[in-house]
Write a protein that holds these residues in place. Sequence first.
Motif, short mmCIF file in Angstrom:
data_model
loop_
_atom_site.label_atom_id
_atom_site.label_comp_id
_atom_site.label_asym_id
_atom_site.label_seq_id
_atom_site.Cartn_x
_atom_site.Cartn_y
_atom_site.Cartn_z
N CYS A 155 0.83 -1.20 0.00
CA CYS A 155 0.00 0.00 0.00
C CYS A 155 0.86 1.25 0.00
O CYS A 155 0.56 2.22 -0.71
N ARG A 156 1.95 1.24 0.77
CA ARG A 156 2.84 2.40 0.81
C ARG A 156 3.47 2.63 -0.56
O ARG A 156 3.59 3.77 -1.02
N ARG A 157 3.90 1.55 -1.17
CA ARG A 157 4.54 1.69 -2.49
C ARG A 157 3.55 2.21 -3.52
O ARG A 157 3.88 3.08 -4.34
N PHE A 158 2.32 1.70 -3.47
CA PHE A 158 1.27 2.17 -4.39
C PHE A 158 1.03 3.66 -4.18
O PHE A 158 0.94 4.43 -5.13
N TRP A 159 0.95 4.06 -2.91
CA TRP A 159 0.71 5.46 -2.59
C TRP A 159 1.87 6.32 -3.10
O TRP A 159 1.65 7.38 -3.68
N TYR A 160 3.09 5.87 -2.88
CA TYR A 160 4.25 6.64 -3.29
C TYR A 160 4.31 6.77 -4.81
O TYR A 160 4.63 7.83 -5.35
N ALA A 161 3.96 5.69 -5.50
CA ALA A 161 4.01 5.70 -6.97
C ALA A 161 3.01 6.68 -7.56
O ALA A 161 3.25 7.26 -8.62
N PHE A 162 1.88 6.86 -6.87
CA PHE A 162 0.81 7.72 -7.40
C PHE A 162 0.51 8.88 -6.43
O PHE A 162 -0.64 9.33 -6.33
#
Length: 221
Positions: free
Chosen positions: A165-172
């Motif tokens: 979830c953190r990576r998804f948030w960071y990517a977008f």
Amino acid sequence: MLAQPIKSASPKLRAADIAYDAIESMIVTLQLKPGTPIVESELVEITGLGRTPLREALMRMSSNGLIIQLPRRGLIISDIEAAEHMTLIETRRVIERLIASSAARRATPQHRKDIVTCADKMMVAAKLGDLAQYMAADQALDHVIHEACRNPSAVAAVIPLIIKCRRFWYAFQHEGDIEEGARCHMLLAKGIAKGNEEQAVKAADSLMDYLDSFARKVING
């Protein structure tokens, strides 16, 4: 820019835990991008940690899907699966409710104090627009809540979901609102700190609602 070698860490964390956190940070912030091959010697240089704790950390990440093994290519960082992200949040919601309830019930006075301190740091970082400090405080908050809940099975199940979830948030992140994210975390922290299980669970739901809304915005364009 890659992470700097780690100079110090909490004595409560084992070297493998420190290595895990360091690699997690690089994956989440896309310093190690999806599809990037893992080069052990580079990770040793970047983190300043030994090969043994790094290998243990990589094994843990491989078991939870953050790193995958490909024939003739070795270990690589797994892809961001946007289409599967909604079911990930659905699963995480169930576990986060359990962790929030357990933490509110079982946290020590020091846990409760530390939880609010971490949430305060998230609020400050969000107001300053300091994403690095925001993510660091978020990670620290998770550590304390997970320790406070005293349910290692739930923690082991939720950690890979949190990282994804953190990576998804960071990517977008351009679609995100870190002040709203900080507010949701503060509500969770306050519920746990007060020992109010109902409030803590409601706050955990609000946090998942925020992540759900963010993900839908990204996926639907």
